[in-house]
Scaffold this motif. Structure first.
Motif, short mmCIF file in Angstrom:
data_model
loop_
_atom_site.label_atom_id
_atom_site.label_comp_id
_atom_site.label_asym_id
_atom_site.label_seq_id
_atom_site.Cartn_x
_atom_site.Cartn_y
_atom_site.Cartn_z
N SER A 84 -9.84 -8.07 6.18
CA SER A 84 -8.65 -7.41 5.68
C SER A 84 -8.02 -8.06 4.74
O SER A 84 -8.28 -9.36 4.15
CB SER A 84 -7.51 -7.36 6.90
OG SER A 84 -6.96 -8.65 7.30
N ALA A 85 -7.17 -7.23 4.00
CA ALA A 85 -6.20 -7.95 2.85
C ALA A 85 -5.41 -9.16 3.28
O ALA A 85 -5.38 -10.25 2.46
CB ALA A 85 -5.48 -6.86 2.16
N GLU A 202 -10.95 -0.17 7.23
CA GLU A 202 -10.14 -1.47 7.12
C GLU A 202 -10.58 -2.69 7.58
O GLU A 202 -9.88 -3.65 7.92
CB GLU A 202 -8.84 -1.19 7.85
CG GLU A 202 -7.89 0.06 7.47
CD GLU A 202 -7.34 -0.13 6.01
OE1 GLU A 202 -7.26 -1.43 5.32
OE2 GLU A 202 -7.15 0.84 5.27
#
Length: 219
Positions: A84-85, A202
């Protein structure tokens, strides 16, 4: 100069530069992940950047809305070590000093997840290196494309084969010699989102389970 030619795109992805068959001038840059010059023999992330010219339509980057270029960035692994970010930002935050990265990453994400990321990253960097013409490159992350999402790849037409990195500049020298005699061609391919399990948006560490479709060529 290079050329990116768009051909047969599925109906639901015909948007922007994918709307109609067309050829565009482009520039291609091959790169390493390190932020400094180093030998080709050093393990590293390998990437490609393609800047396409003559692309109409409003752009989303502030201050560049009227630019007529579009950029594609890709690396030689089809997934990322991180999910994920949030994990990416954590990795950047603990990356300096480099010698302490493993300890700091484990402290930030826990032992199990920290070790998973480190192992995956090392495996990607130490994978056998083919010539640049025989290496395929992947977005690894999805992009919005019309009403759906897709990943893209520049798939080498040359047969991948390990290359002996005999000097600090083996990869560039070999590519330059090849281009003096013949063009290098990649197939531009897309694979599309199907559902959250097979093609998660995601989680960048999961390989998408949808087929690649060739929609053009990069020469």
């Amino acid at each position: 100069m290079c050329e990116l030619a768009i051909a047969n795109v599925p109906d639901d992805a015909r948007i922007g530069m994918f709307a109609t068959p067309k050829s565009y001038p482009a520039l291609v840059r091959f790169s390493n992940g390190a932020g400094h010059r180093q030998s080709d023999r050093a393990p590293d992330v390998r990437g490609i950047a393609v800047k396409v010219f003559g692309v109409d339509g409003k752009k989303v980057i502030p201050g560049m809305e009227d630019e007529t270029t579009q950029d594609f960035l890709a690396i030689r692994t089809s997934v990322l070590p991180i999910k994920s970010a949030e994990e990416f930002i954590t990795l950047l935050r603990v990356a300096r000093p480099q010698a302490l990265l493993p300890v700091r990453l484990i402290a930030a994400l826990g032992f199990r997840r920290g070790v998973q990321i480190i192992r995956a990253a090392l495996a990607g960097m130490k994978a056998p290196q083919s010539s640049l013409a025989g290496t395929s490159y992947f977005s690894a992350l999805p992009i919005a494309l019309g009403s759906t999402a897709a990943q893209y790849a520049f798939t080498a037409r040359d047969t991948p084969a390990p290359i002996k990195l005999a000097s600090a500049n083996t990869l560039g020298d070999e590519l330059a010699a090849r281009l003096r005699t013949s063009p290098v061609i990649y197939d531009l391919q897309l694979r599309f989102y199907t559902d959250p399990t097979a093609t998660p948006i995601e989680d960048a560490s999961v390989e998408w389970k949808s087929p690649w479709i060739t929609v053009g060529t990069l020469t």
